[in-house]
Design a protein around this motif. Structure first.
Motif, PDB file in Angstrom:
ATOM      1  N   ALA A  21      72.681  25.451  30.625  1.00 40.90           N
ATOM      2  CA  ALA A  21      73.793  26.002  31.162  1.00 40.90           C
ATOM      3  C   ALA A  21      75.014  25.717  30.239  1.00 40.90           C
ATOM      4  N   VAL A  22      75.918  26.435  30.197  1.00 39.99           N
ATOM      5  CA  VAL A  22      77.057  26.297  29.394  1.00 39.99           C
ATOM      6  C   VAL A  22      78.406  26.522  30.051  1.00 39.99           C
ATOM      7  N   THR A  23      79.435  25.788  29.597  1.00 40.31           N
ATOM      8  CA  THR A  23      80.813  25.975  30.015  1.00 40.31           C
ATOM      9  C   THR A  23      81.449  26.812  29.016  1.00 40.31           C
ATOM     10  N   ALA A  24      81.774  27.914  29.381  1.00 38.48           N
ATOM     11  CA  ALA A  24      82.527  28.953  28.487  1.00 38.48           C
ATOM     12  C   ALA A  24      83.510  29.725  29.141  1.00 38.48           C
ATOM     13  N   TYR A  25      84.636  30.521  28.463  1.00 40.73           N
ATOM     14  CA  TYR A  25      85.909  30.835  28.747  1.00 40.73           C
ATOM     15  C   TYR A  25      86.085  32.312  28.616  1.00 40.73           C
ATOM     16  N   ASP A  26      85.299  32.903  27.642  1.00 35.83           N
ATOM     17  CA  ASP A  26      85.810  34.299  27.078  1.00 35.83           C
ATOM     18  C   ASP A  26      84.643  35.137  26.794  1.00 35.83           C
ATOM     19  N   TYR A  27      85.004  36.293  26.652  1.00 32.48           N
ATOM     20  CA  TYR A  27      84.116  37.482  26.374  1.00 32.48           C
ATOM     21  C   TYR A  27      83.301  37.360  25.135  1.00 32.48           C
ATOM     22  N   SER A  28      83.815  36.978  24.144  1.00 35.17           N
ATOM     23  CA  SER A  28      83.178  36.822  22.808  1.00 35.17           C
ATOM     24  C   SER A  28      82.089  35.871  22.777  1.00 35.17           C
ATOM     25  N   PHE A  29      82.353  34.657  23.293  1.00 28.93           N
ATOM     26  CA  PHE A  29      81.206  33.672  23.244  1.00 28.93           C
ATOM     27  C   PHE A  29      80.334  34.008  24.224  1.00 28.93           C
ATOM     28  N   GLY A 204      75.789  14.239  30.079  1.00 32.07           N
ATOM     29  CA  GLY A 204      75.989  12.626  30.044  1.00 32.07           C
ATOM     30  C   GLY A 204      75.199  11.955  31.131  1.00 32.07           C
ATOM     31  N   SER A 205      74.145  12.437  31.629  1.00 35.37           N
ATOM     32  CA  SER A 205      73.191  11.743  32.787  1.00 35.37           C
ATOM     33  C   SER A 205      71.893  11.767  32.434  1.00 35.37           C
ATOM     34  N   GLY A 206      71.494  11.536  31.068  1.00 36.24           N
ATOM     35  CA  GLY A 206      70.091  11.664  30.880  1.00 36.24           C
ATOM     36  C   GLY A 206      69.231  12.829  31.015  1.00 36.24           C
ATOM     37  N   PRO A 207      68.060  12.690  30.865  1.00 35.11           N
ATOM     38  CA  PRO A 207      67.167  14.041  30.713  1.00 35.11           C
ATOM     39  C   PRO A 207      66.386  14.237  32.019  1.00 35.11           C
ATOM     40  N   ALA A 208      66.721  13.546  33.146  1.00 32.87           N
ATOM     41  CA  ALA A 208      65.955  13.992  34.348  1.00 32.87           C
ATOM     42  C   ALA A 208      66.416  14.749  35.270  1.00 32.87           C
ATOM     43  N   THR A 209      67.836  15.339  35.053  1.00 31.59           N
ATOM     44  CA  THR A 209      68.056  16.486  35.738  1.00 31.59           C
ATOM     45  C   THR A 209      67.408  17.686  35.474  1.00 31.59           C
ATOM     46  N   ASP A 210      67.480  18.868  36.462  1.00 33.13           N
ATOM     47  CA  ASP A 210      66.533  20.175  36.179  1.00 33.13           C
ATOM     48  C   ASP A 210      67.293  20.623  35.060  1.00 33.13           C
ATOM     49  N   GLY A 211      68.558  20.846  34.928  1.00 34.63           N
ATOM     50  CA  GLY A 211      69.204  21.395  33.901  1.00 34.63           C
ATOM     51  C   GLY A 211      70.217  20.676  33.109  1.00 34.63           C
ATOM     52  N   GLN A 212      70.589  21.028  31.874  1.00 34.55           N
ATOM     53  CA  GLN A 212      71.768  20.435  31.099  1.00 34.55           C
ATOM     54  C   GLN A 212      72.864  21.373  30.856  1.00 34.55           C
ATOM     55  N   ILE A 213      73.992  20.965  30.845  1.00 32.06           N
ATOM     56  CA  ILE A 213      75.223  21.844  30.473  1.00 32.06           C
ATOM     57  C   ILE A 213      75.976  20.890  29.509  1.00 32.06           C
ATOM     58  N   LEU A 214      76.589  21.670  28.654  1.00 35.13           N
ATOM     59  CA  LEU A 214      77.681  21.321  27.778  1.00 35.13           C
ATOM     60  C   LEU A 214      78.582  22.442  27.485  1.00 35.13           C
ATOM     61  N   VAL A 215      79.927  22.065  26.754  1.00 32.64           N
ATOM     62  CA  VAL A 215      81.129  22.997  26.670  1.00 32.64           C
ATOM     63  C   VAL A 215      80.427  23.895  25.464  1.00 32.64           C
ATOM     64  N   ILE A 216      80.493  25.184  25.361  1.00 32.63           N
ATOM     65  CA  ILE A 216      80.245  25.992  24.329  1.00 32.63           C
ATOM     66  C   ILE A 216      81.064  25.423  22.876  1.00 32.63           C
ATOM     67  N   ASN A 217      82.286  24.881  23.032  1.00 35.08           N
ATOM     68  CA  ASN A 217      82.903  24.517  21.747  1.00 35.08           C
ATOM     69  C   ASN A 217      82.316  23.156  21.268  1.00 35.08           C
ATOM     70  N   ASP A 218      81.854  22.422  22.183  1.00 34.22           N
ATOM     71  CA  ASP A 218      81.089  21.225  21.475  1.00 34.22           C
ATOM     72  C   ASP A 218      79.622  21.456  21.024  1.00 34.22           C
ATOM     73  N   ILE A 219      79.128  22.728  21.564  1.00 33.72           N
ATOM     74  CA  ILE A 219      77.767  22.985  21.216  1.00 33.72           C
ATOM     75  C   ILE A 219      77.963  23.620  19.628  1.00 33.72           C
ATOM     76  N   PHE A 236      75.151  21.501  17.040  1.00 24.13           N
ATOM     77  CA  PHE A 236      74.243  22.064  16.734  1.00 24.13           C
ATOM     78  C   PHE A 236      74.514  22.695  15.280  1.00 24.13           C
ATOM     79  N   PHE A 237      75.882  22.470  14.831  1.00 29.75           N
ATOM     80  CA  PHE A 237      76.466  22.852  13.568  1.00 29.75           C
ATOM     81  C   PHE A 237      75.513  22.659  12.363  1.00 29.75           C
ATOM     82  N   LYS A 238      75.030  21.484  12.515  1.00 30.94           N
ATOM     83  CA  LYS A 238      74.324  21.378  11.062  1.00 30.94           C
ATOM     84  C   LYS A 238      73.016  21.917  10.876  1.00 30.94           C
TER      85      LYS A 238
END
Length: 267
Positions: A21-29, A204-219, A236-238
């Motif tokens: 899952a991703v936290t995002a805020y606009d049409y383009s992303f 930030g809670s480890g791998p046990a959860t069913d899904g994972q979420i990050l803010v798109i800007n961080d990704i 994942f920039f590199k």
């Protein structure tokens, strides 16, 4: 691609299928996600910090969430859309009901509410009774920054652990459709996921959860200070020079169990 639904997320949990899952805020992303394996998008009150440059999420208002919800609903992405209920809208039932109903009308599929030590239990219970689909949020709850004092991992002592367990089980009993678990000690998250029948998404809670979420800007590496990444963030920039590829790599690394790894976890 068919629209992701709450029933689909429950199916993923049953089959032990990891998803992103991703936290995002606009049409383009969000347009990037059309053909990518992201299952849910959160229109988060974190926009107050990420987009507007403020120091916390508390002053996010309903107009902010509505504006960005309208931006992302105009894409054809099949993701489930989650909208944050701002702090100022959650403390009175009539206000919470009116605000949640409006967000659903404007395209949200699920309303996320931060809960801490059963502060909003009666309101959440009443919202569910009115057929408002609610997603709980426990652990590090930024809307309560004035209570928790700073952003630290939760559940590292017995008292706090028991509170989180009680809170989680209470939310499930009230009828919430999912739970976001933020910055909770990984040993406790493993226990929570085993006890809960509702889908869980971690940050930030480890791998046990069913899904994972990050803010798109961080990704994609749009950060104020790239040298001071939070422990739970992986940029994942590199690994690619194409933005849409970042999202693909993020999603696939979760599905295959590569992320989060030991460097992204506090035991």
């Amino acid at each position: 691609m068919k629209k992701i639904t709450l029933l689909k997320l429950k199916y993923y949990k049953k089959k032990h299928y990891k998803y992103s899952a991703v936290t995002a805020y606009d049409y383009s992303f969000v347009s990037i996600f059309k053909s990518k394996p992201v299952k849910a998008i959160l229109v988060g009150d974190s926009l107050n910090m990420v987009v507007k440059g403020n120091k916390h999420t508390i002053s996010t208002n309903l107009r902010d969430i509505i504006y960005h919800l309208k931006c992302i609903r105009n894409t054809t992405a099949s993701c489930l859309i989650i909208a944050d209920l701002p702090f100022i809208c959650a403390n009175r039932f009539d206000n919470a009901l009116k605000s949640s109903s409006l967000l659903l009308k404007l395209g949200a599929n699920l309303i996320k509410i931060e809960e801490r030590e059963n502060c909003l239990k009666s309101i959440i219970k009443r919202l569910v009774s009115k057929s408002i689909p609610v997603c709980g949020h426990i652990g590090l709850t930024p809307q309560y920054v004035n209570i928790i004092s700073n952003y630290v991992v939760q559940g590292k002592d017995n008292f706090n652990s028991e509170l989180l367990l009680d809170n989680s089980l209470s939310l499930e009993a009230y009828g919430v459709h999912g739970l976001i678990i933020e910055c909770v000690a990984s040993y406790l998250v493993q226990r929570l996921v085993q006890l809960l029948s509702i889908p869980t998404v971690g940050i930030g809670s480890g791998p046990a959860t069913d899904g994972q979420i990050l803010v798109i800007n961080d990704i994609i590496g749009i950060l104020d200070n790239k040298d001071k990444l939070p422990f739970f963030v992986k940029s994942f920039f590199k690994e690619s020079n194409k933005i849409d590829r970042f999202v693909y790599l993020f999603s696939k690394s979760i599905e295959k169990g590569y992320f989060p790894n030991i460097s992204n976890v506090i035991p």
